[in-house]
Design an enzyme around this catalytic site. Structure first.
Site, PDB file in Angstrom:
ATOM      1  N   LYS A 142       8.410  48.347  13.070  1.00  0.00           N
ATOM      2  CA  LYS A 142       8.884  47.990  14.406  1.00  0.00           C
ATOM      3  C   LYS A 142       8.375  48.988  15.454  1.00  0.00           C
ATOM      4  O   LYS A 142       7.864  50.061  15.106  1.00  0.00           O
ATOM      5  CB  LYS A 142      10.418  47.940  14.389  1.00  0.00           C
ATOM      6  CG  LYS A 142      10.985  46.853  13.449  1.00  0.00           C
ATOM      7  CD  LYS A 142      12.513  46.883  13.447  1.00  0.00           C
ATOM      8  CE  LYS A 142      13.112  45.812  12.544  1.00  0.00           C
ATOM      9  NZ  LYS A 142      14.591  45.852  12.532  1.00  0.00           N
ATOM     10  N   TYR A 150      14.342  36.015  14.602  1.00  0.00           N
ATOM     11  CA  TYR A 150      15.759  36.385  14.478  1.00  0.00           C
ATOM     12  C   TYR A 150      16.692  35.211  14.804  1.00  0.00           C
ATOM     13  O   TYR A 150      17.821  35.422  15.258  1.00  0.00           O
ATOM     14  CB  TYR A 150      16.075  37.576  15.379  1.00  0.00           C
ATOM     15  CG  TYR A 150      15.600  38.901  14.813  1.00  0.00           C
ATOM     16  CD1 TYR A 150      15.959  39.294  13.522  1.00  0.00           C
ATOM     17  CD2 TYR A 150      14.810  39.775  15.561  1.00  0.00           C
ATOM     18  CE1 TYR A 150      15.529  40.507  12.986  1.00  0.00           C
ATOM     19  CE2 TYR A 150      14.382  40.996  15.029  1.00  0.00           C
ATOM     20  CZ  TYR A 150      14.759  41.356  13.745  1.00  0.00           C
ATOM     21  OH  TYR A 150      14.354  42.559  13.220  1.00  0.00           O
ATOM     22  N   ASN A 180      16.148  50.501  13.298  1.00  0.00           N
ATOM     23  CA  ASN A 180      15.995  50.862  11.890  1.00  0.00           C
ATOM     24  C   ASN A 180      14.563  50.810  11.392  1.00  0.00           C
ATOM     25  O   ASN A 180      14.305  50.684  10.204  1.00  0.00           O
ATOM     26  CB  ASN A 180      16.954  50.032  11.019  1.00  0.00           C
ATOM     27  CG  ASN A 180      16.766  48.548  11.223  1.00  0.00           C
ATOM     28  OD1 ASN A 180      15.777  48.112  11.811  1.00  0.00           O
ATOM     29  ND2 ASN A 180      17.707  47.757  10.734  1.00  0.00           N
ATOM     30  N   HIS A 202      11.385  46.071   9.300  1.00  0.00           N
ATOM     31  CA  HIS A 202      12.009  44.829   8.849  1.00  0.00           C
ATOM     32  C   HIS A 202      11.456  44.514   7.470  1.00  0.00           C
ATOM     33  O   HIS A 202      10.276  44.742   7.210  1.00  0.00           O
ATOM     34  CB  HIS A 202      11.677  43.675   9.802  1.00  0.00           C
ATOM     35  CG  HIS A 202      12.022  42.345   9.203  1.00  0.00           C
ATOM     36  ND1 HIS A 202      13.310  41.858   9.210  1.00  0.00           N
ATOM     37  CD2 HIS A 202      11.272  41.433   8.523  1.00  0.00           C
ATOM     38  CE1 HIS A 202      13.326  40.690   8.578  1.00  0.00           C
ATOM     39  NE2 HIS A 202      12.099  40.416   8.154  1.00  0.00           N
ATOM     40  N   GLU A 260       9.381  33.566   7.025  1.00  0.00           N
ATOM     41  CA  GLU A 260       8.848  34.635   7.875  1.00  0.00           C
ATOM     42  C   GLU A 260       7.330  34.812   7.708  1.00  0.00           C
ATOM     43  O   GLU A 260       6.613  34.996   8.685  1.00  0.00           O
ATOM     44  CB  GLU A 260       9.563  35.953   7.554  1.00  0.00           C
ATOM     45  CG  GLU A 260      11.036  35.939   7.947  1.00  0.00           C
ATOM     46  CD  GLU A 260      11.806  37.157   7.474  1.00  0.00           C
ATOM     47  OE1 GLU A 260      13.005  37.243   7.762  1.00  0.00           O
ATOM     48  OE2 GLU A 260      11.222  38.029   6.802  1.00  0.00           O
TER      49      GLU A 260
HETATM   50  P1  TYD Z   1      19.824  41.433   9.709  1.00  0.00           P
HETATM   51  O1  TYD Z   1      18.850  40.299   9.540  1.00  0.00           O
HETATM   52  O2  TYD Z   1      21.279  41.172   9.507  1.00  0.00           O
HETATM   53  O3  TYD Z   1      19.451  42.682   8.767  1.00  0.00           O
HETATM   54  P2  TYD Z   1      18.070  43.128   8.069  1.00  0.00           P
HETATM   55  O4  TYD Z   1      17.115  43.555   9.155  1.00  0.00           O
HETATM   56  O5  TYD Z   1      18.460  44.285   7.181  1.00  0.00           O
HETATM   57  O6  TYD Z   1      17.567  41.942   7.299  1.00  0.00           O
HETATM   58  O7  TYD Z   1      19.680  42.021  11.198  1.00  0.00           O
HETATM   59  C1  TYD Z   1      18.444  42.042  11.849  1.00  0.00           C
HETATM   60  C2  TYD Z   1      18.378  43.243  12.741  1.00  0.00           C
HETATM   61  O8  TYD Z   1      19.394  43.177  13.739  1.00  0.00           O
HETATM   62  C3  TYD Z   1      18.618  44.553  12.024  1.00  0.00           C
HETATM   63  O9  TYD Z   1      17.473  45.042  11.371  1.00  0.00           O
HETATM   64  C4  TYD Z   1      19.082  45.424  13.134  1.00  0.00           C
HETATM   65  C5  TYD Z   1      19.822  44.475  14.066  1.00  0.00           C
HETATM   66  N1  TYD Z   1      21.300  44.576  13.910  1.00  0.00           N
HETATM   67  C6  TYD Z   1      22.006  45.331  14.840  1.00  0.00           C
HETATM   68  O10 TYD Z   1      21.426  45.910  15.763  1.00  0.00           O
HETATM   69  N2  TYD Z   1      23.366  45.400  14.714  1.00  0.00           N
HETATM   70  C7  TYD Z   1      24.036  44.782  13.696  1.00  0.00           C
HETATM   71  O11 TYD Z   1      25.289  44.891  13.631  1.00  0.00           O
HETATM   72  C8  TYD Z   1      23.270  44.032  12.742  1.00  0.00           C
HETATM   73  C9  TYD Z   1      23.984  43.331  11.588  1.00  0.00           C
HETATM   74  C10 TYD Z   1      21.922  43.948  12.885  1.00  0.00           C
END
Ligand code: TYD
Length: 175
Positions: free
Chosen positions: A20, A60, A131, A134, A145
């Site tokens: 990201k 998303y 984070n 992805h 995806e």
């Molecule tokens: P998600 O698809 O639930 O998780 P992952 O990326 O682990 O598959 O969520 C997508 C993104 O949304 C996640 O990487 C970061 C963001 N996010 C938040 O900012 N706050 C939250 O409470 C959640 C669940 C996700």
């Protein structure tokens, strides 16, 4: 009776990884690729992408109703860091689980400290999980995806059926 030996019936999977905008601007690409190489998979596609709103919202789509959705779209489009991401497709046995393990939990504060998100992720003051990467969550999402981010011709190996179509359209070539 003759033993036939243990034969793996696990078909190879493919999974999408996005480094990201925060990962790119912080110069973490090398560290992330090194960490991912521990999963013992191969890269079958990679490209730098400027993420449009349309692509971000499609990617998303399952989070459309969340209160953090708009911030999440801005984040993945690079509004807070740099307007590009690095998209990769990893291929191999159990690729989806293996990559998710190296990547760590969604919430960087809950992720294993040694995982990519545990090491490099943070939560912003607006509550968005920055984070860093992805990774597809399950086989259905991985297929959706990969097909969203890549054309078959951009992968050196595909596991999903393809078809060849004759089309006439303008394209840009090297001069
Ligand atoms: P998600 O698809 O639930 O998780 P992952 O990326 O682990 O598959 O969520 C997508 C993104 O949304 C996640 O990487 C970061 C963001 N996010 C938040 O900012 N706050 C939250 O409470 C959640 C669940 C996700």
């Amino acid at each position: 009776m003759k033993s036939k030996g243990k034969k793996s019936n696990m078909a190879a999977e493919q999974t999408l990884v996005l480094i990201k905008p925060d990962g790119l601007i912080k110069g973490l690409t090398g560290n992330i690729l090194t960490a991912l190489s521990d999963a013992g998979l191969i890269i079958v596609g990679s490209k730098v992408v400027q993420v449009t709103r349309e692509l971000a919202e499609e990617h998303y789509q399952h989070l459309r109703e969340e209160k953090f959705f708009d911030e999440l779209i801005n984040y993945i489009m690079g509004e807070y860091h740099v307007k590009r991401i690095l998209a990769l497709v990893y291929h191999g046995e159990n690729a989806i689980k293996k990559v998710r393990k190296v990547v760590g939990a969604t919430n960087p504060e809950e992720a294993e400290p040694t995982s990519i998100r545990g090491k490099y992720g943070r939560i912003t003051t607006k509550g968005v999980f920055e984070n860093v990467v992805h990774a597809s969550e399950n086989p259905k999402e991985a297929e959706r995806e990969i097909k969203l981010w890549f054309r078959p011709s951009e992968l050196v190996h595909t596991i999903y059926p393809t078809e060849t179509k004759k089309i006439t359209k303008s394209e840009v070539f090297w001069k």
